[in-house]
Design a protein around this motif. Structure first.
Motif, PDB file in Angstrom:
ATOM      1  N   ILE A 146       0.840  -1.206   0.000  1.00  0.00           N
ATOM      2  CA  ILE A 146       0.000   0.000   0.000  1.00  0.00           C
ATOM      3  C   ILE A 146       0.872   1.253   0.000  1.00  0.00           C
ATOM      4  CG2 ILE A 146      -1.563   1.376   1.434  1.00  0.00           C
ATOM      5  CD1 ILE A 146      -2.998  -1.189   2.176  1.00  0.00           C
ATOM      6  N   GLU A 147       1.929   1.235   0.790  1.00  0.00           N
ATOM      7  CA  GLU A 147       2.828   2.392   0.857  1.00  0.00           C
ATOM      8  C   GLU A 147       3.512   2.620  -0.492  1.00  0.00           C
ATOM      9  OE1 GLU A 147       4.495   5.735   2.163  1.00  0.00           O
ATOM     10  OE2 GLU A 147       2.968   4.536   3.205  1.00  0.00           O
ATOM     11  N   ARG A 148       3.895   1.540  -1.175  1.00  0.00           N
ATOM     12  CA  ARG A 148       4.515   1.679  -2.490  1.00  0.00           C
ATOM     13  C   ARG A 148       3.542   2.318  -3.474  1.00  0.00           C
ATOM     14  NH1 ARG A 148       7.523  -4.166  -3.485  1.00  0.00           N
ATOM     15  NH2 ARG A 148       9.181  -3.933  -1.946  1.00  0.00           N
ATOM     16  N   TRP A 149       2.316   1.875  -3.463  1.00  0.00           N
ATOM     17  CA  TRP A 149       1.326   2.432  -4.378  1.00  0.00           C
ATOM     18  C   TRP A 149       1.022   3.882  -4.043  1.00  0.00           C
ATOM     19  CZ3 TRP A 149      -2.497  -2.297  -4.756  1.00  0.00           C
ATOM     20  CH2 TRP A 149      -2.033  -3.162  -5.760  1.00  0.00           C
ATOM     21  N   LYS A 150       1.033   4.231  -2.766  1.00  0.00           N
ATOM     22  CA  LYS A 150       0.819   5.627  -2.378  1.00  0.00           C
ATOM     23  C   LYS A 150       1.947   6.499  -2.918  1.00  0.00           C
ATOM     24  CE  LYS A 150      -1.874   5.070   1.893  1.00  0.00           C
ATOM     25  NZ  LYS A 150      -1.860   5.246   3.362  1.00  0.00           N
ATOM     26  N   GLN A 151       3.165   6.028  -2.756  1.00  0.00           N
ATOM     27  CA  GLN A 151       4.303   6.804  -3.229  1.00  0.00           C
ATOM     28  C   GLN A 151       4.289   6.939  -4.749  1.00  0.00           C
ATOM     29  OE1 GLN A 151       7.829   4.930  -1.642  1.00  0.00           O
ATOM     30  NE2 GLN A 151       7.346   5.490   0.475  1.00  0.00           N
ATOM     31  N   GLY A 152       3.711   5.961  -5.426  1.00  0.00           N
ATOM     32  CA  GLY A 152       3.647   6.001  -6.879  1.00  0.00           C
ATOM     33  C   GLY A 152       2.359   6.605  -7.405  1.00  0.00           C
ATOM     34  N   ASP A 153       1.554   7.167  -6.492  1.00  0.00           N
ATOM     35  CA  ASP A 153       0.266   7.772  -6.861  1.00  0.00           C
ATOM     36  C   ASP A 153      -0.642   6.792  -7.612  1.00  0.00           C
ATOM     37  OD1 ASP A 153       0.838  10.235  -5.707  1.00  0.00           O
ATOM     38  OD2 ASP A 153       1.806  11.000  -7.515  1.00  0.00           O
ATOM     39  N   SER A 154      -0.578   5.525  -7.210  1.00  0.00           N
ATOM     40  CA  SER A 154      -1.416   4.503  -7.854  1.00  0.00           C
ATOM     41  C   SER A 154      -2.760   4.405  -7.136  1.00  0.00           C
ATOM     42  CB  SER A 154      -0.689   3.146  -7.846  1.00  0.00           C
ATOM     43  OG  SER A 154       0.523   3.206  -8.543  1.00  0.00           O
ATOM     44  N   TRP A 155      -3.473   5.519  -7.123  1.00  0.00           N
ATOM     45  CA  TRP A 155      -4.712   5.589  -6.341  1.00  0.00           C
ATOM     46  C   TRP A 155      -5.819   4.732  -6.941  1.00  0.00           C
ATOM     47  CZ3 TRP A 155      -3.358   7.263  -1.922  1.00  0.00           C
ATOM     48  CH2 TRP A 155      -2.362   8.237  -1.804  1.00  0.00           C
ATOM     49  N   SER A 156      -5.815   4.557  -8.257  1.00  0.00           N
ATOM     50  CA  SER A 156      -6.857   3.721  -8.861  1.00  0.00           C
ATOM     51  C   SER A 156      -6.704   2.269  -8.415  1.00  0.00           C
ATOM     52  CB  SER A 156      -6.783   3.811 -10.391  1.00  0.00           C
ATOM     53  OG  SER A 156      -5.516   3.394 -10.877  1.00  0.00           O
ATOM     54  N   LYS A 157      -5.451   1.813  -8.272  1.00  0.00           N
ATOM     55  CA  LYS A 157      -5.208   0.454  -7.799  1.00  0.00           C
ATOM     56  C   LYS A 157      -5.653   0.310  -6.344  1.00  0.00           C
ATOM     57  CE  LYS A 157      -1.298  -0.663 -10.812  1.00  0.00           C
ATOM     58  NZ  LYS A 157       0.125  -1.085 -10.855  1.00  0.00           N
ATOM     59  N   LEU A 158      -5.311   1.298  -5.533  1.00  0.00           N
ATOM     60  CA  LEU A 158      -5.688   1.257  -4.119  1.00  0.00           C
ATOM     61  C   LEU A 158      -7.203   1.248  -3.958  1.00  0.00           C
ATOM     62  CD1 LEU A 158      -3.079   3.734  -2.594  1.00  0.00           C
ATOM     63  CD2 LEU A 158      -3.291   1.301  -2.081  1.00  0.00           C
ATOM     64  N   LYS A 159      -7.880   2.063  -4.744  1.00  0.00           N
ATOM     65  CA  LYS A 159      -9.333   2.122  -4.669  1.00  0.00           C
ATOM     66  C   LYS A 159      -9.948   0.786  -5.053  1.00  0.00           C
ATOM     67  CE  LYS A 159     -13.308   4.829  -6.272  1.00  0.00           C
ATOM     68  NZ  LYS A 159     -13.731   5.982  -7.099  1.00  0.00           N
ATOM     69  N   ALA A 160      -9.428   0.195  -6.115  1.00  0.00           N
ATOM     70  CA  ALA A 160      -9.956  -1.092  -6.574  1.00  0.00           C
ATOM     71  C   ALA A 160      -9.735  -2.176  -5.527  1.00  0.00           C
ATOM     72  CB  ALA A 160      -9.287  -1.492  -7.885  1.00  0.00           C
ATOM     73  N   ILE A 161      -8.546  -2.226  -4.945  1.00  0.00           N
ATOM     74  CA  ILE A 161      -8.241  -3.245  -3.943  1.00  0.00           C
ATOM     75  C   ILE A 161      -9.094  -3.068  -2.691  1.00  0.00           C
ATOM     76  CG2 ILE A 161      -6.441  -4.070  -2.372  1.00  0.00           C
ATOM     77  CD1 ILE A 161      -6.217  -5.020  -5.299  1.00  0.00           C
TER      78      ILE A 161
END
Length: 215
Positions: A146-161
């Motif tokens: 989750i922290e990696r995705w936050k740092q990479g601004d991968s918010w669409s992935k986080l939302k989907a998960i």
């Protein structure tokens, strides 16, 4: 049926959840959320924290579902996960951990020798200690990803998960609530699972903890 036997309702719910039935997942939450909240709130008297702990318990159950063989009552299994999440919360709040674990090759923490005495390494497979190690490893892996995705601004992935694992929606339902296609949602889900597997593999845990990763 004895108190230790799983109920037919729970067995049916788990089977449907394994098949990806989001309605079954919601039914399970509706069935047990109140009891878990009452249990947690009676111990910490913090409604918001209790809700977070119960939510983490449900996520923990979903992730550990491949290891749930149905021989134990679902209610007992959920409460054991919730109790662990509660203990973890108390540790984060400043209470001294009752048990520290360290990974092979690390230089800190307390050595826990599961092979001493009359207990062989394979006995970890069905033990409470193994479940604790598994849950802690999965928690740390999720937090890292989750922290990696936050740092990479991968918010669409986080939302989907979050919609998949926390809310319990199907791939199709997640796609309908986002700007993603159903295939993208499926790809994010697969990517998330593979990344967790990779992170856990690098933890150098005893092979008896996650034997499926040693295959």
């Amino acid at each position: 049926m004895t108190m230790s036997e799983p109920s037919e309702i729970d067995t049916h719910l788990v089977a449907r959840i394994r098949d990806g039935d989001s309605d079954a997942w919601q039914a399970l939450i509706d069935r047990y959320e109140g009891r878990l909240l009452a249990y947690t709130h009676s111990r910490i008297r913090d409604r918001a924290a209790s809700e977070d702990i119960v939510q983490e318990a449900f996520v923990g159950f979903l992730i550990s579902l491949p290891n749930y063989d149905g021989s134990k009552r679902l209610e007992s299994y959920l409460f054991s996960i919730c109790a662990y999440k509660l203990t973890d919360h108390l540790r984060r709040e400043g209470r001294r951990p009752a048990l520290q674990l360290h990974r092979r090759g690390s230089g800190d923490g307390v050595d826990i020798d599961f092979t001493g005495g009359e207990r062989v390494a394979s006995s970890i497979a069905r033990s409470g200690e193994r479940k604790q190690i598994e849950q802690a490893a999965i928690r740390d892996a999720i937090a890292e990803q989750i922290e990696r995705w936050k740092q990479g601004d991968s918010w669409s992935k986080l939302k989907a998960i979050e919609l998949l694992y926390v809310v319990g929606l199907s791939n199709k339902a997640v796609a309908e609530k986002t700007d993603l296609t159903e295939q993208q949602v499926a790809n994010f889900k697969s990517d998330f699972q593979l990344r967790l597997r990779s992170i856990i593999s690098r933890m150098e845990l005893d092979a008896e903890v996650f034997p499926e990763l040693a295959e």
